[in-house]
Design a protein around this motif. Structure first.
Motif, mmCIF file in Angstrom:
data_model
loop_
_atom_site.group_PDB
_atom_site.id
_atom_site.type_symbol
_atom_site.label_atom_id
_atom_site.label_comp_id
_atom_site.label_asym_id
_atom_site.label_seq_id
_atom_site.Cartn_x
_atom_site.Cartn_y
_atom_site.Cartn_z
ATOM 1 N N MET A 1 0.847 -1.170 0.000
ATOM 2 C CA MET A 1 0.000 0.000 0.000
ATOM 3 C C MET A 1 0.890 1.229 0.000
ATOM 4 N N GLU A 2 0.379 2.309 -0.611
ATOM 5 C CA GLU A 2 1.190 3.519 -0.773
ATOM 6 C C GLU A 2 0.319 4.769 -0.706
ATOM 7 N N ILE A 3 0.844 5.783 -0.062
ATOM 8 C CA ILE A 3 0.246 7.115 -0.098
ATOM 9 C C ILE A 3 1.288 8.030 -0.714
ATOM 10 N N GLU A 4 0.964 8.576 -1.873
ATOM 11 C CA GLU A 4 1.854 9.536 -2.535
ATOM 12 C C GLU A 4 1.327 10.932 -2.223
ATOM 13 N N THR A 25 -6.276 0.544 11.704
ATOM 14 C CA THR A 25 -7.500 -0.157 11.318
ATOM 15 C C THR A 25 -7.216 -1.520 10.712
ATOM 16 N N PHE A 26 -6.169 -1.605 9.901
ATOM 17 C CA PHE A 26 -5.868 -2.838 9.166
ATOM 18 C C PHE A 26 -4.548 -3.455 9.625
ATOM 19 N N GLU A 27 -4.335 -3.498 10.938
ATOM 20 C CA GLU A 27 -3.049 -3.970 11.455
ATOM 21 C C GLU A 27 -2.772 -5.432 11.115
ATOM 22 N N GLU A 28 -3.802 -6.226 10.889
ATOM 23 C CA GLU A 28 -3.593 -7.635 10.528
ATOM 24 C C GLU A 28 -3.562 -7.844 9.012
ATOM 25 N N GLU A 29 -4.199 -6.949 8.268
ATOM 26 C CA GLU A 29 -4.340 -7.124 6.821
ATOM 27 C C GLU A 29 -3.209 -6.489 6.019
ATOM 28 N N LEU A 30 -2.640 -5.403 6.504
ATOM 29 C CA LEU A 30 -1.586 -4.708 5.758
ATOM 30 C C LEU A 30 -0.215 -5.170 6.244
ATOM 31 N N THR A 31 0.655 -5.498 5.304
ATOM 32 C CA THR A 31 2.009 -5.894 5.671
ATOM 33 C C THR A 31 2.973 -4.716 5.570
ATOM 34 N N GLN A 68 -12.981 2.589 3.957
ATOM 35 C CA GLN A 68 -13.948 1.757 3.243
ATOM 36 C C GLN A 68 -13.376 1.275 1.912
ATOM 37 N N ALA A 69 -12.711 2.162 1.185
ATOM 38 C CA ALA A 69 -12.125 1.787 -0.109
ATOM 39 C C ALA A 69 -11.021 0.747 0.069
ATOM 40 N N VAL A 70 -10.189 0.928 1.096
ATOM 41 C CA VAL A 70 -9.119 -0.030 1.363
ATOM 42 C C VAL A 70 -9.712 -1.357 1.822
ATOM 43 N N ARG A 71 -10.661 -1.303 2.741
ATOM 44 C CA ARG A 71 -11.308 -2.514 3.244
ATOM 45 C C ARG A 71 -11.897 -3.342 2.103
ATOM 46 N N ASP A 72 -12.543 -2.677 1.161
ATOM 47 C CA ASP A 72 -13.172 -3.375 0.036
ATOM 48 C C ASP A 72 -12.156 -4.154 -0.785
ATOM 49 N N ARG A 73 -10.879 -3.782 -0.694
ATOM 50 C CA ARG A 73 -9.837 -4.465 -1.462
ATOM 51 C C ARG A 73 -9.013 -5.455 -0.634
ATOM 52 N N VAL A 74 -8.791 -5.162 0.633
ATOM 53 C CA VAL A 74 -7.909 -6.028 1.418
ATOM 54 C C VAL A 74 -8.641 -6.940 2.401
ATOM 55 N N ALA A 75 -9.859 -6.575 2.784
ATOM 56 C CA ALA A 75 -10.599 -7.375 3.767
ATOM 57 C C ALA A 75 -12.097 -7.144 3.600
#
Length: 88
Positions: A1-4, A25-31, A68-75
């Motif tokens: 994941m990236e924030i530019e 929020t996504f401590e288990e889903e994001l590496t 919500q947008a991130v969740r829809d893609r990662v979890a």
């Protein structure tokens, strides 16, 4: 994941704050989540190279909308509690 984010606009604090929100929020889903310095007013959130939020098209994001947008893609099944949009 990236924030530019735009260094000329001094948007690092905003990008860092959003990164903190997403990592919490996504401590288990994001590496990983990287902050990528950019120029020209850029503020883009990407998941696996897919743009999920672009300030030029959508304005500055509210954390809830990005979550919500991130969740829809990662979890997709993950509840965001009070941050979830109401069922339509």
């Amino acid at each position: 994941m990236e924030i530019e984010y735009c260094t000329q606009c001094r948007w690092l604090p905003r990008a860092a704050w959003l990164a903190q929100e997403l990592l919490t929020t996504f401590e288990e889903e994001l590496t990983e989540l990287s902050l990528k310095p950019g120029k020209g007013g850029v503020f883009v959130v990407r998941v696996n190279d897919e743009v999920v939020w672009d300030r030029r098209e959508q304005g500055f994001p509210e954390p809830t909308a990005v979550k919500q947008a991130v969740r829809d893609r990662v979890a997709p099944g993950k509840s965001l509690g009070h941050s979830d949009k109401p069922a339509s």
